[in-house]
Design an enzyme around this catalytic site. Structure first.
Site, mmCIF file in Angstrom:
data_model
loop_
_atom_site.group_PDB
_atom_site.id
_atom_site.type_symbol
_atom_site.label_atom_id
_atom_site.label_comp_id
_atom_site.label_asym_id
_atom_site.label_seq_id
_atom_site.Cartn_x
_atom_site.Cartn_y
_atom_site.Cartn_z
ATOM 1 N N ASP A 1 45.055 27.158 43.013
ATOM 2 C CA ASP A 1 43.872 27.119 43.642
ATOM 3 C C ASP A 1 44.152 26.415 45.057
ATOM 4 O OD1 ASP A 1 42.439 28.092 41.677
ATOM 5 O OD2 ASP A 1 41.299 26.121 40.978
ATOM 6 N N CYS B 1 59.169 46.686 51.404
ATOM 7 C CA CYS B 1 60.171 47.966 51.282
ATOM 8 C C CYS B 1 59.369 49.079 51.966
ATOM 9 C CB CYS B 1 59.969 48.162 49.706
ATOM 10 S SG CYS B 1 60.682 49.765 49.462
ATOM 11 N N LYS C 1 33.352 19.496 38.361
ATOM 12 C CA LYS C 1 33.430 21.091 38.279
ATOM 13 C C LYS C 1 34.373 21.477 37.271
ATOM 14 C CE LYS C 1 34.621 24.430 41.966
ATOM 15 N NZ LYS C 1 35.469 25.130 41.151
ATOM 16 N N SER D 1 29.252 31.140 45.567
ATOM 17 C CA SER D 1 30.274 30.158 45.345
ATOM 18 C C SER D 1 30.222 28.934 45.927
ATOM 19 C CB SER D 1 31.444 30.901 45.938
ATOM 20 O OG SER D 1 32.833 30.220 45.678
ATOM 21 N N ASP E 1 42.629 27.937 48.433
ATOM 22 C CA ASP E 1 41.810 27.379 49.249
ATOM 23 C C ASP E 1 42.298 27.223 50.762
ATOM 24 O OD1 ASP E 1 40.046 26.750 47.381
ATOM 25 O OD2 ASP E 1 40.814 24.894 46.864
#
Length: 693
Positions: free
Chosen positions: A38, A438, A122, A87, A42
């Site tokens: 996270d 690549c 949260k 969000s 962020d």
């Protein structure tokens, strides 16, 4: 990391960030398989926001600032949310929390009036919206991409925490929103049960963390599987409501609690920033003792009328913020550095670690990001390192403690490594980039599986039944190697039916799903080809301009030859800069790509791309606000204009469609008169906003 100083450098950085962040959104929200922490995610979002603030004219249509979650899963029905599931913006320091409150004051033009907030943990779960009509649960949706979610109604009905009906007096329509989660103890017990029930313990399904376990359990096709998993629910808000039972966040949450929904015991109302930070410290101190994983504290403006005025900008409301906890750390030994080759050919170094427990989870792998990060850290096999874990995903190495010890430096490969499934082609970093890639493209075995997975993914062609296991089997059989081969699978029907694990019914279902994509959406097909810097939004923008894939190819090839008309054609597309044009030119310049392209278009026939938009009075216009606005702040006015589909500019030009003049308007008003640009006052603008609903 180099800080862009020119528009070209900034545009390039914003393009790269948009692609990278979109990829991590799909991994986290869509596949429940995140690759970075996270904290790393962020950091990417914050870098994007900082660049957008420094170069506001370069903000892209597919900016991560306006993206939420990821596309819904293919096996679950897709349903539009009545109100978007947004969000949250993040704060990482006390000062940023104080600035959040100060920003609210400035926006609302508040003086000394108290700004009360709610505070709550949260929780790290899967967002879910529960819709009640006539007081009965009628629908449950995951967040999805914020606009469209996955229908998990049958599965949600098996969660004991969620009431099937609301009590008398509840609104006729009400959406309760919160997180479906799995308690830490229940998660450990589930993994132990899965291990005990496995016929081969070494191959037992084990979830990496409680969040993944909750997401995987909720999104099952079979609700009986969900019922066997110990899922729980915690409320944090609401969506559409025929009546809002309160004037504040706290009042409505208290009402929802009386209806029987779980609400955090830590939920409280705070009157000052200092009090909010005290709550944060207390929750942080109690974090390890909580029965579920959390990664911060959420603050929301308590007064709903102020929430409505503040509204939403991009992907997040202005009236809420998540105050994140610092990452957890531990020390261990770096035992090896492996190289993974991704879909785009990116060579990603992965640290193999002596097992160590970080925040209650045993960690054996960590990301090293790229070649430059290894050099910055001075990481070598055998070093003692500090490992950081944030957000219950793959950790990162943040420090090397034994840099002074004498041991060989790690040599980053300059060719795609065959020992890790690569093709041996040269691996290079483009100018201005840190990632080594690549150059083998579709001929690289390591990229082939990922490219085919991307081609059939839900954001691209969305072919049901072509999961990783099936693709691996078909690749090993030599039946597919490039996208066009998928559409020739019918010739292998009998041979596939004869294989273990397949039956005529399942084979025919797969072939029918493939046949259903013979006339795919052109933008989805373009996105599915995995061309660098061409994400979903960019693919749509390109197809809106060019209409058909042949015309896109023709123009891209001409642009690669520096044809002025072709370059001008691309310049007309907002958000498509020179990096995208160069990527398209490079793609069509490679013979093996042209062969794959021609082969594919011999199998499918995408119809011309048609994009429909909703007309409104200011949709598509450029609006300029000038003078002193008396009923709203300039930020609020800009937010209203953008919500109506307009673009806000800081100066008046011939391209300006409307000027809104407040008190003491000066030179801009004069310029508008000279150019004949329509001018309205603040009341006229309010009428436009009201008419749009």
């Amino acid at each position: 990391m180099t800080v862009p100083t020119t528009d070209a450098e900034a545009a390039a950085a914003l393009e790269a960030l948009a692609v990278e962040i979109a990829r991590h959104n799909r991994l986290y929200h869509g596949d429940d398989a995140p690759e970075i922490s996270d904290a790393d995610y962020d950091a990417l979002v914050r870098r994007n926001a900082a660049l957008e603030a420094a170069f506001p004219k370069l903000v892209r249509a597919d900016s991560p600032s306006v993206q939420v979650g990821a596309a819904p899963a293919a096996h679950l029905a897709k349903v539009a949310h009545a109100r978007p599931m947004t969000s949250l913006d993040n704060a990482f320091s006390d000062a940023e929390v104080a600035e959040f409150v100060a920003r609210v004051r400035r926006f609302l033009k508040l003086d000394d009036e108290a700004v009360a907030l709610t505070a709550e943990p949260k929780i790290d779960g899967l967002s879910c919206s529960l819709r009640y009509e006539g007081r009965r649960l009628v629908q449950a949706l995951t967040r999805g991409d914020g606009q469209v979610g996955e229908d998990v109604t049958a599965n949600v009905r098996t969660i004991p925490d969620i009431p099937q009906t609301l009590p008398q007096g509840a609104p006729d329509v009400f959406e309760v929103r919160g997180e479906v989660y799995m308690a830490k103890a229940d998660f450990a017990a589930l993994n132990a049960r899965l291990l005990a029930e496995a016929a081969e313990p070494a191959k037992a399904r084990q979830f990496a963390n409680p969040r993944n376990a909750a997401a995987g359990s909720l999104r099952q096709k079979d609700a009986s599987v969900t019922a066997s998993r110990p899922l729980r629910f915690l409320t944090h808000g609401w969506g559409e409501a025929s009546v809002t039972p309160g004037n504040t966040q706290g009042e409505v949450i208290d009402c929802i609690r009386t209806w029987g929904f779980p609400v955090s015991d830590y939920f409280c109302i705070v009157g000052t920033v200092d009090t909010a930070l005290m709550v944060y410290r207390q929750i942080e101190a109690d974090r390890s003792r909580l029965p579920f994983d959390i990664d911060g504290v959420v603050y929301k403006l308590n007064r709903l009328a102020w929430q409505a005025r503040l509204g939403v900008v991009g992907r997040a409301p202005r009236w809420a913020i998540a105050h994140k906890f610092p990452a957890e750390r531990a020390q261990t030994i770096l035992q090896a550095i492996d190289i993974q080759v991704g879909r785009t050919g990116k060579l990603t170094p992965v640290a193999r670690l002596e097992p160590v427990t970080v925040g209650g989870v045993v960690v054996t792998n960590a990301t090293l990001h790229n070649r430059d990060e290894i050099a910055r850290l001075g990481a070598r096999v055998g070093d003692r390192v500090v490992v950081q874990r944030a957000g219950d995903v793959i950790p990162q190495i943040v420090e090397v403690l034994t840099r002074d010890e004498d041991r060989p430096a790690f040599v980053f490969p300059d060719h795609c490594p065959p020992q890790y499934g690569g093709c041996g082609s040269e691996a290079v970093a483009e100018e201005g980039e840190v990632d080594v890639r690549c150059t083998g493209g579709l001929i690289c075995p390591a990229q082939r599986l990922e490219r085919l997975r991307h081609f059939v993914s839900r954001g691209a062609l969305d072919i049901e039944g072509l999961g990783e296991k099936t693709l691996v089997e078909l690749l090993e059989l030599g039946w597919i190697a490039e996208p066009a081969d998928i559409f020739r699978m019918a010739q292998h029907r009998d041979a596939l039916v004869a294989r273990e694990g397949w039956q005529a019914k399942s084979v025919d279902a797969l072939l029918a799903a493939i046949e259903a994509k013979r006339a795919p959406d052109a933008a989805r097909l373009l996105f599915g080809l995995g061309i660098r810097h061409v994400g979903q939004v960019t693919a749509r923008d390109l197809m809106r301009r060019f209409g058909t894939l042949p015309r896109l190819r023709e123009t891209a090839e001409a642009a690669h030859r520096s044809d002025a008309d072709a370059l001008g054609d691309f310049a007309l597309i907002e958000g498509v800069g020179p990096i995208v044009v160069r990527a398209l030119g490079d793609f069509f310049h490679e013979p093996h790509n042209l062969t794959a392209w021609d082969d594919l278009l011999a199998e499918v026939t995408p119809p011309p791309f048609i994009h429909e938009t909703r007309a409104s009075h200011v949709s598509g216009k450029t609006v300029v606000f000038t003078g002193t606005l008396e009923t709203m702040s300039r930020d609020e006015a800009k937010a209203q204009a953008e919500a109506l589909g307009a673009r806000v500019a800081g100066s008046v030009s011939a391209k300006t469609g409307l000027v809104v003049a407040g008190a003491a308007a000066g030179s801009k008003l004069k310029k508008a008169a000279e150019l004949g640009v329509p001018v309205i006052d603040e009341a006229g603008w309010a009428a436009i906003v009201a008419a749009a609903g």
